[in-house]
Design an enzyme around this catalytic site. Structure first.
Site, mmCIF file in Angstrom:
data_model
loop_
_atom_site.group_PDB
_atom_site.id
_atom_site.type_symbol
_atom_site.label_atom_id
_atom_site.label_comp_id
_atom_site.label_asym_id
_atom_site.label_seq_id
_atom_site.Cartn_x
_atom_site.Cartn_y
_atom_site.Cartn_z
ATOM 1 N N ASP A 8 0.849 -1.192 0.000
ATOM 2 C CA ASP A 8 0.000 0.000 0.000
ATOM 3 C C ASP A 8 0.891 1.251 0.000
ATOM 4 O OD1 ASP A 8 -2.386 1.601 0.434
ATOM 5 O OD2 ASP A 8 -1.679 1.796 2.502
ATOM 6 N N ASP A 10 -0.281 5.094 0.785
ATOM 7 C CA ASP A 10 -0.532 6.132 1.790
ATOM 8 C C ASP A 10 -0.697 5.516 3.173
ATOM 9 O OD1 ASP A 10 -0.547 7.844 -0.416
ATOM 10 O OD2 ASP A 10 -2.721 7.692 -0.655
ATOM 11 N N TYR A 19 -5.950 13.338 0.619
ATOM 12 C CA TYR A 19 -5.819 13.182 -0.831
ATOM 13 C C TYR A 19 -4.530 13.846 -1.299
ATOM 14 C CZ TYR A 19 -10.563 11.410 -0.890
ATOM 15 O OH TYR A 19 -11.682 10.641 -0.676
ATOM 16 N N GLN A 52 -6.668 5.198 -5.611
ATOM 17 C CA GLN A 52 -6.573 6.654 -5.742
ATOM 18 C C GLN A 52 -7.892 7.210 -6.270
ATOM 19 O OE1 GLN A 52 -4.186 8.559 -4.522
ATOM 20 N NE2 GLN A 52 -3.219 6.707 -3.684
ATOM 21 N N CYS A 89 -5.600 2.302 -8.771
ATOM 22 C CA CYS A 89 -6.985 2.337 -9.243
ATOM 23 C C CYS A 89 -7.486 3.771 -9.151
ATOM 24 C CB CYS A 89 -7.868 1.426 -8.393
ATOM 25 S SG CYS A 89 -9.639 1.779 -8.642
ATOM 26 N N ARG A 107 -10.180 -1.653 -7.729
ATOM 27 C CA ARG A 107 -10.134 -0.990 -6.423
ATOM 28 C C ARG A 107 -10.018 -2.044 -5.329
ATOM 29 N NH1 ARG A 107 -11.144 3.601 -3.618
ATOM 30 N NH2 ARG A 107 -12.276 3.385 -1.673
ATOM 31 N N ASP A 133 -2.133 -0.376 5.754
ATOM 32 C CA ASP A 133 -2.617 0.196 7.015
ATOM 33 C C ASP A 133 -4.136 0.127 7.143
ATOM 34 O OD1 ASP A 133 -2.998 2.193 5.015
ATOM 35 O OD2 ASP A 133 -3.128 3.746 6.557
HETATM 36 MG MG LIG Z 1 -3.143 3.211 3.157
HETATM 37 ZN ZN LIG Z 2 -10.449 0.610 -10.420
#
Ligand SMILES: [Mg+2]
Ligand SMILES: [Zn+2]
Length: 188
Positions: A8, A10, A19, A52, A89, A107, A133
Site C-alpha cells: 500500500d 498512503d 488526498y 486513488q 486504481c 479498487r 494500514d
Molecule cells: Mg493506506
Molecule cells: Zn479501479
C-alpha cells in the site's frame, strides 16, 4: 514465479496526508528506504497497489498520480531501493468524473491490479504478501491467497482497535520496517 510484496502507498510507504494532490506533499517514512532495499536484496518483488479515488472525485488527475510515483521512485533510488511496479486504481462509484465514476475490479480489495502484476511480472500470489494500514489491504491478501500484514502507521492503529469482523491479519506490526522483517523471516 516469484514471491512479491503488494505494498500500500498512503500510510504505509509514505505519510498519510489525505488526498495527495502534489509530489511536494510526499514524505517517505524514515524506515521506508531501508525496508524496501532489504526486500529488493532478498529477491522479493515489490509492487505498489494503491486506491486513488481522488481521480474519480476530481481532486487530481492521473498525471498527478504518475508524477507522485515518479517522485517516490526518485526518493527510493537515492537510497538504493526500488519498487518493481506502481499500479493504482483511479475509480470510485461515487466519483464526479464520469469516465472514472464506475464500479471496477481494480479498487482494493478487488484483485485486478494483482492479476496484472501476475501477468506482467510473473508473480505467484500464493507465495506473496500484502502490507497496508487498512483492513482492505488484508482483504486483498485473502482475495489472492496471500498473507496480509497490517501496519500501525497511517490509519493502522485505528484499524487495529476497530477490528473488522470479516478479516484478520497474519501479523500486526508497528510499521513497514517490522513488516519487511516479518516477511523475510517467514520466507526462510
Ligand atoms: Mg493506506
Ligand atoms: Zn479501479
Amino acid at each position: 514465479m516469484s514471491a512479491a510484496v503488494f505494498l500500500d502507498r498512503d500510510g504505509t510507504l509514505i505519510e498519510e496526508v489525505g488526498y495527495l494532490d502534489r509530489p511536494a506533499r510526499i514524505t517517505l517514512y524514515p524506515f521506508a528506504v531501508d525496508a524496501i532495499r532489504a526486500l529488493n536484496r532478498a529477491g522479493v518483488r515489490t509492487v505498489m497497489i494503491t486506491n486513488q479515488s481522488g481521480v474519480a472525485r476530481g481532486f487530481f488527475t492521473e498525471t498527478v498520480v504518475k508524477d507522485c510515483h515518479r517522485h517516490i521512485a526518485d526518493l527510493l533510488r537515492r537510497g538504493g531501493a526500488h519498487l518493481d511496479a506502481y499500479y493504482y486504481c483511479p475509480h470510485h462509484p461515487d466519483g464526479r468524473i464520469a469516465a472514472y465514476a464506475v464500479p471496477c475490479e481494480c479498487r482494493k480489495p478487488g484483485r485486478a491490479l494483482v492479476d496484472r502484476a501476475v501477468r506482467e511480472l510473473g508473480i505467484d500470489p500464493t507465495r506473496s504478501f500484502t502490507i497496508g494500514d487498512r483492513w482492505v489491504d488484508i482483504a486483498l491478501a485473502r482475495a489472492i491467497g496471500a498473507r496480509g500484514v497490517l501496519v500501525r502507521t497511517g490509519y493502522g492503529a485505528g484499524e487495529e482497535r476497530r477490528r473488522d469482523p470479516g478479516v484478520s491479519a497474519d501479523a500486526i506490526v508497528d510499521n513497514l520496517a517490522g513488516a519487511a522483517s516479518w516477511v523475510l523471516a517467514i520466507r526462510r
